[in-house]
Design an enzyme around this catalytic site. Structure first.
Site, PDB file in Angstrom:
ATOM      1  CG  ASP A  19      -2.079   0.938   1.103  1.00 38.70           C
ATOM      2  OD1 ASP A  19      -2.363   1.385  -0.025  1.00 38.70           O
ATOM      3  OD2 ASP A  19      -2.691   1.255   2.133  1.00 38.70           O
ATOM      4  CG  ASN A  70      -8.015  -1.847  -5.251  1.00 42.34           C
ATOM      5  OD1 ASN A  70      -7.186  -2.734  -5.063  1.00 42.34           O
ATOM      6  ND2 ASN A  70      -8.169  -0.860  -4.377  1.00 42.34           N
TER       7      ASN A  70
HETATM    8  C1  IPE Z   1      -4.385  -2.013  -0.123  1.00 43.73           C
HETATM    9  O1  IPE Z   1      -5.546  -1.674  -0.587  1.00 43.73           O
HETATM   10  C2  IPE Z   1      -3.441  -2.156  -1.231  1.00 43.73           C
HETATM   11  C3  IPE Z   1      -3.644  -3.172  -2.270  1.00 43.73           C
HETATM   12  C4  IPE Z   1      -2.590  -3.621  -2.790  1.00 43.73           C
HETATM   13  C5  IPE Z   1      -4.912  -3.640  -2.796  1.00 43.73           C
HETATM   14  P1  IPE Z   1      -6.295  -0.282  -0.544  1.00 43.73           P
HETATM   15  O2  IPE Z   1      -5.409   0.855  -0.647  1.00 43.73           O
HETATM   16  O3  IPE Z   1      -7.324  -0.451  -1.591  1.00 43.73           O
HETATM   17  O4  IPE Z   1      -6.954  -0.380   0.901  1.00 43.73           O
HETATM   18  P2  IPE Z   1      -7.689   0.693   1.785  1.00 43.73           P
HETATM   19  O5  IPE Z   1      -8.698   1.330   0.918  1.00 43.73           O
HETATM   20  O6  IPE Z   1      -6.647   1.645   2.251  1.00 43.73           O
HETATM   21  O7  IPE Z   1      -8.258  -0.088   2.904  1.00 43.73           O
HETATM   22  C1  IPE Z   2      -1.551   0.400  -3.396  1.00 46.62           C
HETATM   23  O1  IPE Z   2      -1.399   1.758  -3.378  1.00 46.62           O
HETATM   24  C2  IPE Z   2      -1.708  -0.144  -4.770  1.00 46.62           C
HETATM   25  C3  IPE Z   2      -3.032  -0.673  -5.140  1.00 46.62           C
HETATM   26  C4  IPE Z   2      -4.151  -0.517  -4.528  1.00 46.62           C
HETATM   27  C5  IPE Z   2      -3.054  -1.446  -6.359  1.00 46.62           C
HETATM   28  P1  IPE Z   2      -2.607   2.755  -3.307  1.00 46.62           P
HETATM   29  O2  IPE Z   2      -2.988   3.117  -4.687  1.00 46.62           O
HETATM   30  O3  IPE Z   2      -3.692   2.200  -2.460  1.00 46.62           O
HETATM   31  O4  IPE Z   2      -1.922   3.999  -2.602  1.00 46.62           O
HETATM   32  P2  IPE Z   2      -2.526   4.959  -1.525  1.00 46.62           P
HETATM   33  O5  IPE Z   2      -3.080   4.115  -0.426  1.00 46.62           O
HETATM   34  O6  IPE Z   2      -3.587   5.762  -2.208  1.00 46.62           O
HETATM   35  O7  IPE Z   2      -1.372   5.798  -1.090  1.00 46.62           O
HETATM   36 MG    MG Z   3      -4.177   2.365  -0.480  1.00 44.96          MG
END
Ligand code: IPE
Ligand code: IPE
Ligand code: MG
Length: 265
Positions: free
Chosen positions: A39, A87
């Protein structure tokens, strides 16, 4: 036991911080299965005033390095949380960028996976992905199916609750067909219907970028998993951060509800 340092020759500079951390890892007590919630790509880009996609690209690069690090360490299973069913709520443009990065990864990295004897597996409702991606996933999995050094499990279109729903639906069907009594439904039986049926539960779950939540990732399987949350954003997560998490893990005492070693006479 072969020296860990040796396995990192040419990958990690001798005398570097990484090399020093590596020395603190006990190779005989490495976790069998490590799962990572990657994340923070978006925040990484935001800090640089760049589009989120730039963060995802940097995140993919970090993932490549961590896969290789896990294989060199001799960790048998690495599970990466790449794309959740939630997502899809993101802007179309971002989803497309993530899918195209996934295809790029598959195209470029299958050779690396083969070279390192890594088997690729995908978990999740990945039939829900585009046909072109499914095709490439099938190919990558087939081409690496006989590799044995490490299993790289990628969670795609994954949701822990959806996984349980899928499992209970199938279990219900079969239980009815075979007229199973309620007592036949055991933890072991339920586990057999999960995507991870033939995999041991993760020993260590790492989440980057500081969020203290599981976000619908591996719900059943993490009942006794050790959690490690770091503020480091995923694109900045280097082998040194991974080593730090492993050192921390090796200092812990896993009790599984019992009293642990401290209570021994
Ligand atoms: C965590 O997910 C990262 C992934 C790789 C899917 P999110 O960024 O979607 O999670 P939340 O919304 O912060 O819980
Ligand atoms: C994790 O990074 C990647 C995926 C969910 C695929 P994010 O896109 O969730 O990054 P933040 O949480 O917005 O920083
Ligand atoms: Mg995230």
């Amino acid at each position: 036991m072969e020296d860990l340092q040796k396995r990192f020759e040419g990958f990690i500079k001798p005398g570097s911080r990484e090399a020093l951390l590596l020395r603190q890892i006990h190779p005989e007590r490495l976790p069998h299965h490590v799962a990572i919630i990657m994340d923070g790509n978006g925040r990484w880009a935001l800090r640089r005033q760049k589009p989120r996609v730039v963060g995802h690209r940097a995140g993919a690069k970090a993932a490549r390095r961590i896969v290789e690090t896990a294989a060199r360490l001799g960790i048998p299973i690495l599970t990466l949380y790449a794309f959740s069913t939630e997502n899809w709520k993101r802007p179309q443009e971002e989803i497309e960028a993530l899918m195209s990065l996934l295809r790029e990864f598959l195209r470029k990295e299958v050779e690396t996976l083969k070279r390192h004897d890594i088997r690729l597996r995908v978990i999740g409702r990945w039939e829900g992905l585009d046909a072109a991606i499914r095709e490439e996933l099938y190919r990558a999995m087939a081409e690496t199916a006989t590799n044995t050094r490490m299993q790289l499990v990628v969670a795609l279109n994954y949701s822990g609750r959806a996984e349980l729903v899928d499992a209970f639906r199938r279990l219900y069907g079969e239980a009815r067909e075979q007229q199973l009594p309620p007592e036949a439904i055991t933890e072991a039986l339920i586990a057999r219907y999960l995507y991870t049926a033939d995999l041991p539960d993760p020993d260590l779950l790492i989440r980057t970028s500081g969020e203290m939540r599981v976000s619908n990732f591996l719900l059943w399987q993490i009942a006794y998993t050790e959690l490690y949350v770091t503020e480091t954003l995923w694109p900045d997560f280097r082998p040194a951060h991974f080593f730090q998490a492993l050192i921390d893990y090796q200092r812990r005492e896993r009790r599984y509800g019992g009293l642990g070693a401290a209570a021994l006479p």
